[in-house]
Write a protein that holds these residues in place. Sequence first.
Motif, mmCIF file in Angstrom:
data_model
loop_
_atom_site.group_PDB
_atom_site.id
_atom_site.type_symbol
_atom_site.label_atom_id
_atom_site.label_comp_id
_atom_site.label_asym_id
_atom_site.label_seq_id
_atom_site.Cartn_x
_atom_site.Cartn_y
_atom_site.Cartn_z
ATOM 1 N N LEU A 80 5.869 4.275 -3.912
ATOM 2 C CA LEU A 80 5.337 3.314 -4.874
ATOM 3 C C LEU A 80 5.395 3.889 -6.278
ATOM 4 O O LEU A 80 5.085 5.068 -6.492
ATOM 5 N N THR A 81 5.775 3.074 -7.230
ATOM 6 C CA THR A 81 5.909 3.558 -8.605
ATOM 7 C C THR A 81 4.652 3.340 -9.447
ATOM 8 O O THR A 81 4.531 3.886 -10.531
ATOM 9 N N ASP A 82 3.714 2.527 -8.955
ATOM 10 C CA ASP A 82 2.477 2.270 -9.687
ATOM 11 C C ASP A 82 1.344 2.236 -8.673
ATOM 12 O O ASP A 82 0.819 1.179 -8.320
ATOM 13 N N ASP A 83 0.940 3.422 -8.199
ATOM 14 C CA ASP A 83 0.012 3.485 -7.068
ATOM 15 C C ASP A 83 -1.409 3.857 -7.446
ATOM 16 O O ASP A 83 -2.258 4.050 -6.576
ATOM 17 N N LEU A 104 -3.188 2.682 -4.224
ATOM 18 C CA LEU A 104 -2.426 2.294 -3.037
ATOM 19 C C LEU A 104 -1.687 3.516 -2.508
ATOM 20 O O LEU A 104 -1.249 4.365 -3.272
ATOM 21 N N ASP A 105 -1.570 3.576 -1.206
ATOM 22 C CA ASP A 105 -0.855 4.685 -0.562
ATOM 23 C C ASP A 105 0.222 4.094 0.339
ATOM 24 O O ASP A 105 -0.085 3.400 1.313
ATOM 25 N N GLU A 106 1.500 4.343 -0.014
ATOM 26 C CA GLU A 106 2.591 3.749 0.764
ATOM 27 C C GLU A 106 2.542 4.222 2.219
ATOM 28 O O GLU A 106 2.220 5.368 2.503
ATOM 29 N N LYS A 107 2.847 3.290 3.122
ATOM 30 C CA LYS A 107 2.912 3.612 4.541
ATOM 31 C C LYS A 107 4.373 3.580 4.964
ATOM 32 O O LYS A 107 5.085 2.602 4.695
ATOM 33 N N GLN A 108 4.810 4.636 5.631
ATOM 34 C CA GLN A 108 6.215 4.767 5.996
ATOM 35 C C GLN A 108 6.438 4.266 7.419
ATOM 36 O O GLN A 108 5.653 4.531 8.315
ATOM 37 N N ASN A 109 7.528 3.550 7.562
ATOM 38 C CA ASN A 109 7.975 3.117 8.886
ATOM 39 C C ASN A 109 9.487 3.291 8.923
ATOM 40 O O ASN A 109 10.239 2.408 8.501
ATOM 41 N N ILE A 110 9.915 4.453 9.392
ATOM 42 C CA ILE A 110 11.344 4.772 9.335
ATOM 43 C C ILE A 110 12.115 4.246 10.538
ATOM 44 O O ILE A 110 13.312 4.460 10.662
ATOM 45 N N THR A 111 11.416 3.548 11.442
ATOM 46 C CA THR A 111 12.121 2.932 12.565
ATOM 47 C C THR A 111 13.112 1.907 12.017
ATOM 48 O O THR A 111 12.739 1.065 11.193
ATOM 49 N N PRO A 112 14.368 1.944 12.427
ATOM 50 C CA PRO A 112 15.367 1.019 11.858
ATOM 51 C C PRO A 112 15.190 -0.408 12.354
ATOM 52 O O PRO A 112 15.878 -0.867 13.261
ATOM 53 N N TYR A 238 15.521 -0.086 -5.922
ATOM 54 C CA TYR A 238 14.274 -0.303 -6.649
ATOM 55 C C TYR A 238 13.832 -1.743 -6.426
ATOM 56 O O TYR A 238 14.613 -2.677 -6.604
ATOM 57 N N VAL A 239 12.568 -1.905 -6.025
ATOM 58 C CA VAL A 239 12.023 -3.232 -5.738
ATOM 59 C C VAL A 239 10.832 -3.489 -6.649
ATOM 60 O O VAL A 239 9.942 -2.639 -6.776
ATOM 61 N N GLN A 240 10.822 -4.650 -7.293
ATOM 62 C CA GLN A 240 9.688 -5.071 -8.109
ATOM 63 C C GLN A 240 9.045 -6.265 -7.430
ATOM 64 O O GLN A 240 9.670 -7.311 -7.256
ATOM 65 N N ALA A 241 7.783 -6.087 -7.015
ATOM 66 C CA ALA A 241 7.084 -7.164 -6.307
ATOM 67 C C ALA A 241 5.580 -6.989 -6.470
ATOM 68 O O ALA A 241 4.981 -6.117 -5.842
ATOM 69 N N ASP A 242 4.968 -7.801 -7.325
ATOM 70 C CA ASP A 242 3.517 -7.766 -7.533
ATOM 71 C C ASP A 242 2.862 -8.866 -6.707
ATOM 72 O O ASP A 242 3.273 -10.029 -6.765
ATOM 73 N N ALA A 243 1.839 -8.480 -5.954
ATOM 74 C CA ALA A 243 1.160 -9.428 -5.066
ATOM 75 C C ALA A 243 -0.216 -9.781 -5.627
ATOM 76 O O ALA A 243 -1.082 -8.911 -5.777
ATOM 77 N N ASP A 244 -0.418 -11.053 -5.955
ATOM 78 C CA ASP A 244 -1.731 -11.525 -6.405
ATOM 79 C C ASP A 244 -2.639 -11.739 -5.198
ATOM 80 O O ASP A 244 -2.181 -12.167 -4.131
ATOM 81 N N ALA A 245 -3.914 -11.445 -5.395
ATOM 82 C CA ALA A 245 -4.851 -11.501 -4.271
ATOM 83 C C ALA A 245 -6.180 -12.122 -4.693
ATOM 84 O O ALA A 245 -6.572 -12.075 -5.871
ATOM 85 N N THR A 246 -6.871 -12.712 -3.707
ATOM 86 C CA THR A 246 -8.199 -13.279 -3.918
ATOM 87 C C THR A 246 -9.132 -12.762 -2.835
ATOM 88 O O THR A 246 -8.857 -12.899 -1.639
ATOM 89 N N PRO A 264 0.331 -3.931 -7.242
ATOM 90 C CA PRO A 264 1.732 -3.652 -7.579
ATOM 91 C C PRO A 264 2.428 -2.948 -6.417
ATOM 92 O O PRO A 264 2.186 -1.774 -6.146
ATOM 93 N N MET A 265 3.313 -3.669 -5.753
ATOM 94 C CA MET A 265 4.046 -3.114 -4.623
ATOM 95 C C MET A 265 5.434 -2.588 -5.042
ATOM 96 O O MET A 265 6.301 -2.364 -4.196
ATOM 97 N N ASP A 266 5.622 -2.411 -6.352
ATOM 98 C CA ASP A 266 6.890 -1.877 -6.847
ATOM 99 C C ASP A 266 7.158 -0.517 -6.209
ATOM 100 O O ASP A 266 6.246 0.319 -6.105
ATOM 101 N N ASN A 267 8.395 -0.294 -5.808
ATOM 102 C CA ASN A 267 8.709 0.949 -5.126
ATOM 103 C C ASN A 267 10.177 1.306 -5.263
ATOM 104 O O ASN A 267 11.021 0.455 -5.564
#
Length: 278
Positions: A80-83, A104-112, A238-246, A264-267
Amino acid sequence: MGRGSIPILLALATTLLFTVATYAADQPKQSACSGAIKKRTTEIAIDEKTEVTGNTTITFYDKYIKDHLQVGVRSALRRLTDDDSGYRGGVYGSGTYLGTIYALDEKQNITPLLFNISYYFNEYIGFELAYDRIEAETVAFNTSTQQDKTDGDIIISGPTLTLLAQYGNSTSFTPYAGVGIGYYSSTFDADPEWTYSSEYNGAAYNHMDINSVTGWHLTVGTKWLFSKNWALDLSVQYVQADADATYTGYLNDEKYTTQTGHYPMDNVALRLGITYQF
């Protein structure tokens, strides 16, 4: 007899017909007239045989599938670039992502499990349709224990569409680049302790909705063709994806607070996959 046998029988009959015609044309001359007729027959047979051969060798597979279509799976290692919001210990309105969630702490799932399919219109330009999944664990500050905790995991997943450009060359390595968009559905996998807080003897209930996300991405990579049809695919994206939440809080079955924020889910993802090239 099945329908699939009809084209085979027609092809055999046609081949047999041309074989007989060619054989007849090669027989010794009986007269000047018959020789001329046989010569003309031979020319017609050769022309027709060439035409039929041309039509049967250029198949739909050869024209639209071979060297155009690729399918594969890949895994991704993300960062994550903004964690971190920079407001550890803060509350809603102080600059945290939402409530006391400050990081935020990225969770890895390297299973293909990330399937992808690409199609190249020509040697250089194509597109890819893929499935992507990004996960992060929320990090919140517990005001009671003065320690960090988690309220749950954020998961965004969905299809992505990428415009690709590749550089074909005489080596087995094919570099490529791409730009695209993704549409991600979002879920919040809440921690049970957060959902039903023991702080109020089970009378408090917490719920969080995360909106669907439309994001964009940039990709650079290379494919190594290590056999006739199989290739290893190594890329950085590089992925830019911000998730709004309530967030909504209930106490004794009555709503007492509603708060909004964003994650911010940018990564940046290092991706490794394997591809079958038709």
